[in-house]
Design an enzyme around this catalytic site. Structure first.
Site, short mmCIF file in Angstrom:
data_model
loop_
_atom_site.label_atom_id
_atom_site.label_comp_id
_atom_site.label_asym_id
_atom_site.label_seq_id
_atom_site.Cartn_x
_atom_site.Cartn_y
_atom_site.Cartn_z
CB SER A 1 4.30 -4.05 1.31
OG SER A 1 4.56 -2.64 1.00
CE LYS B 1 -2.60 3.86 2.10
NZ LYS B 1 -1.35 4.33 1.48
CG MET C 1 -8.22 8.16 -1.08
SD MET C 1 -6.11 7.96 -1.17
CE MET C 1 -5.94 7.05 0.10
CG ASP D 1 6.97 3.23 -3.21
OD1 ASP D 1 7.62 2.88 -4.23
OD2 ASP D 1 6.03 2.82 -2.52
CG ASN E 1 2.77 4.18 -5.37
OD1 ASN E 1 1.86 3.44 -4.91
ND2 ASN E 1 4.05 4.26 -4.86
CG ASP F 1 1.40 4.73 -1.25
OD1 ASP F 1 1.66 5.41 -0.29
OD2 ASP F 1 1.65 3.42 -1.21
#
Length: 445
Positions: free
Chosen positions: A138, A156, A243, A286, A291, A305
């Site tokens: 998202s 990311k 990462m 989350d 994740n 995440d």
């Protein structure tokens, strides 16, 4: 999150994003008119709700929220996980699609973002940079890259315009779900919108996430049950997070694994929640299945995440502790009092619907005390509790919104339970909770 190869530019300006919402509302209205005409011609007298909740309108909403990404898509995901059992099936299906569906940036847009963050010659930093993302979600998409020294990284990259559009997107999505009829008016999400905006701002700040990643790594330490990637600060910015790449299979792939493997993974998930809540006071809130990954060769749970990581207030910790310990002690009155004190249950509802509350408590406590490991795959009692709660849900005069901190913690607790149920795992839940009995002094309970 799985990616299907589709590249669509993310609308990054406020006007372009607002225009998308306007066209979506117009499309829904056109769908209502067309469906109404068709049904009238067939001699029917359709209700407005039936016209709004058509498959075509559902597809319009899901597709446009997936295209907008950012807060628009994230809010849909949050609602689906937090309130899925309360929503109409049509809305549940739409929001479920948002958990599994995202477009990625086309190459030209990706190039502009990385050039702005790393400079025009950014490719010289890498031996190889995989242009097609390995995941798209998202707020950003993830690319695999290799440094000249051979290290393999996961990069990311945040979609352009996401951070600056959060407030407007959240307001627009809430309005859209209301006027389209896809969100029942009985569900009041207004008190949660301000906190949702702040949470999304935190998740869009990759500098903050990098700090949370390192903090979480330190807390995990050398625990053999988990793997947390190492951050690469020299390549990380506010909109790019670098990462180490950690291999692993989707956590859902364990559905077909041996029972012992599924139970081990679920045990690690539950243990993590209890440690976050009672030992660390820091929780990654989350519980999106994406994740988590699973390393079959090492038997380790990979944690990813950390944008949604947040501190847990001491009062929230103590409230959960008291609730769980009174449940272990099989003390119905103490459980009810603890639920009210923690904010799970409003005093008015507890008073007016005392018999219902007590029956619900009895069902849940009985499940916790059943002989043997707790069977997350046996969800029969959830249906019974939900049916018991229907009269309370209909009594709007006694509706109660728990504290925001509790809502975020419960999101993680509920999401973890759903994942364990997906794995049909059996876990010594009583023993794991009991191990935390002395987490707080008696005066705090």
């Amino acid at each position: 999150m799985a990616d299907d190869g589709r590249g669509r530019a993310v609308p990054s300006g406020r006007l372009s994003r607002f225009g998308r919402f306007g066209r979506l509302a117009g499309g829904v209205a056109s769908g209502v008119l067309a469906e109404g005409t068709r049904r009238l011609a067939a001699g029917e007298r359709p209700r407005m709700g039936d016209l709004l909740l058509t498959p075509a309108n559902a597809s319009r909403v899901a597709d446009q929220l997936a295209h907008l990404r950012g807060a628009a898509m994230k809010l849909g995901q949050m609602i689906s996980m937090d309130a899925g059992d309360l929503l109409p099936p049509e809305l549940t299906q739409i929001l479920a699609r948002l958990r599994d569906n995202a477009h990625h940036m086309p190459p030209a847009q990706l190039e502009r973002v990385l050039a702005a963050e790393w400079g025009r010659d950014w490719r010289r930093r890498f031996r190889h940079f995989q242009a097609h993302p390995i995941a798209a979600a998202s707020i950003g998409q993830v690319h695999r890259a290799e440094l000249p020294d051979g290290r393999v990284l996961a990069i990311k990259v945040q979609y352009p315009g996401v951070a600056s559009s959060i407030d407007a997107d959240v307001d627009n999505v809430a309005t859209l779900l209301r006027v389209s009829g896809l969100l029942p008016r009985e569900i009041d999400i207004a008190p949660l919108l301000a906190e949702a905006k702040q949470q999304l701002r935190d998740e869009a700040d990759y500098v903050r996430e990098a700090a949370m990643l390192e903090r979480y790594r330190a807390l995990i330490g050398d625990d053999p049950a988990y793997v947390v990637p190492t951050g690469v600060p020299e390549l990380s910015t506010r909109q790019v997070l670098a990462m180490e790449y950690v291999a692993g299979a989707p956590i859902e792939s364990l559905e077909g694994a041996d029972e012992a493997v599924r139970d081990k993974a679920a045990g690690a998930l539950v243990s993590l929640v209890l440690r976050e809540l009672f030992d660390w006071g820091l929780m990654q809130t989350d519980p999106n299945f994406g994740n988590y990954r699973w390393q079959a060769e090492t038997g380790k749970l990979v944690l990813l995440d950390f944008g949604a990581a947040r501190t847990v207030e001491p009062a929230t910790q103590a409230g959960y502790h008291r609730l769980l310990m009174t449940a272990l002690d099989d003390d119905r009155q103490a459980v009810r009092e603890a639920a009210i004190a923690a904010g799970f249950l409003g005093p008015a509802a507890a008073e007016r619907h005392r018999d219902i509350v007590d029956r619900m408590i009895d069902i849940i406590v009985a499940e916790l005390h059943r002989a043997g490991p707790f069977d997350f795959g046996d969800r029969g009692f959830v249906t019974v509790v939900r049916e018991e709660a229907i009269p309370m849900a209909r009594d709007r005069d006694t509706w109660h919104v728990p504290p925001v901190d509790t809502l975020f913690v419960q999101r993680k607790v509920s999401g973890t339970a759903l994942l364990c149920a997906r794995l049909k795992a059996r876990v010594d839940l009583r023993g794991m909770i009991e191990a935390h009995r002395d987490a707080f002094p008696a005066a705090q309970r």
